[in-house]
Design a protein around this motif. Structure first.
Motif, short mmCIF file in Angstrom:
data_model
loop_
_atom_site.label_atom_id
_atom_site.label_comp_id
_atom_site.label_asym_id
_atom_site.label_seq_id
_atom_site.Cartn_x
_atom_site.Cartn_y
_atom_site.Cartn_z
N THR A 147 0.82 -1.20 0.00
CA THR A 147 0.00 0.00 0.00
C THR A 147 0.86 1.26 0.00
O THR A 147 1.76 1.40 0.84
CB THR A 147 -0.92 0.03 1.24
OG1 THR A 147 -1.71 -1.16 1.26
CG2 THR A 147 -1.80 1.26 1.23
N PRO A 148 0.62 2.20 -0.92
CA PRO A 148 1.38 3.46 -0.91
C PRO A 148 1.08 4.26 0.36
O PRO A 148 -0.07 4.40 0.77
CB PRO A 148 0.88 4.19 -2.15
CG PRO A 148 0.28 3.14 -3.02
CD PRO A 148 -0.29 2.12 -2.08
N LEU A 149 2.14 4.79 0.96
CA LEU A 149 2.00 5.58 2.19
C LEU A 149 2.35 7.06 1.97
O LEU A 149 1.83 7.91 2.67
CB LEU A 149 2.91 5.02 3.28
CG LEU A 149 2.67 3.55 3.65
CD1 LEU A 149 3.73 3.10 4.65
CD2 LEU A 149 1.27 3.35 4.21
N GLN A 150 3.24 7.31 1.03
CA GLN A 150 3.65 8.68 0.73
C GLN A 150 4.28 8.69 -0.67
O GLN A 150 4.86 7.67 -1.09
CB GLN A 150 4.66 9.18 1.76
CG GLN A 150 5.04 10.65 1.66
CD GLN A 150 3.86 11.59 1.83
OE1 GLN A 150 3.26 11.98 0.84
NE2 GLN A 150 3.55 11.95 3.09
N ALA A 151 4.17 9.80 -1.36
CA ALA A 151 4.72 9.88 -2.71
C ALA A 151 5.00 11.33 -3.07
O ALA A 151 4.28 12.23 -2.65
CB ALA A 151 3.76 9.26 -3.72
#
Length: 246
Positions: free
Chosen positions: A237-241
């Protein structure tokens, strides 16, 4: 009594002023940092130039390329290539990525166009959820010469293990399709993923990246972004970008 500046002193002063200005211009100013609010939405579009239902999704993704609250990524898959038109942006690696996401979400098949938001299938792609939640990871991304450096900072609630990936995307690509389902159609693409490099483990040590993919042989140089995405190592799961266009 003050001395009147001599021509020599004036020349030296002018040279020093010019050097100071040049140094200021050369200082690294290409950097972005995540804010205290919700992280941006990471939006993955799985598409193909050989799929006649994909152009509307391609056009929709193009409307997102300048939004600060999203990170768009267009992955061109290769399983349509055998049906009459070879997509020059397609890669078996992007197809494999789509299958891995399907397995993670317990889906029985893959399809195009597919939109994945925050690691989950999002079938109503024309209507995005608003970014929400509290960031559990802080991130900075900057350019240093020909390379890039990402720095990750853990916040309260961060998972035990973090992973991530670098991506290079390009905008303003155009293709005149001469075969297959889109025969005779001119397609426009933005946020096309040209390179993807996974990072198996992310800590607080700065991470360096140097893009290796060159300009497309057909289109030539196009506007580029370098992206870094921090993920939960267990779930993906992406958490920050963040993305950087310089």
């Amino acid at each position: 009594m003050p001395q009147r500046p001599t021509p020599r002193r004036l020349l030296i002063a002018a040279a020093l002023a010019g050097l100071s200005a040049a140094t200021a211009m050369a200082a690294p100013t290409c950097q972005v940092r995540s804010g205290p609010g919700a992280p941006p939405l990471v939006i993955e579009l799985y598409t193909s130039e050989g799929c006649n239902s994909c152009p509307p999704a391609d056009r929709w993704l193009s409307t997102l390329k300048d939004r600060p609250d999203v990170v768009p990524l267009a992955f061109h898959v290769d399983y349509w290539d055998r049906l009459g038109w070879k997509d020059r942006f397609a890669s078996p690696d992007w197809t494999q990525r789509q299958y891995e996401i399907a397995a993670r979400n317990a889906a029985r098949s893959v399809y195009t166009p597919q939109v994945v938001v925050g690691g989950r299938d999002h079938r109503r792609w024309s209507s995005l959820p608003a970014p929400g939640g509290t960031a559990v990871v802080g991130l900075s991304l900057g350019r240093e010469g020909d390379g890039y450096v990402a720095q990750v900072r853990r916040e309260a609630g961060a998972p035990a293990r973090l992973a991530g990936y670098w991506a290079v995307t390009e905008d303003n690509h155009t293709t005149q399709v001469r075969a297959g389902e889109n025969h005779g159609v001119t397609l426009h693409h933005d946020a096309v993923v040209r390179e993807l490099r996974p990072v198996a483990e992310v800590g607080e040590t700065p991470l360096a990246f140097r893009p290796s993919a060159g300009p497309d042989a057909v289109s030539g140089p196009r506007p580029r972004h370098v992206v870094f995405v921090v993920t939960d190592a267990r779930t993906g799961t992406p958490l920050q970008a963040l993305r950087l266009g310089c």
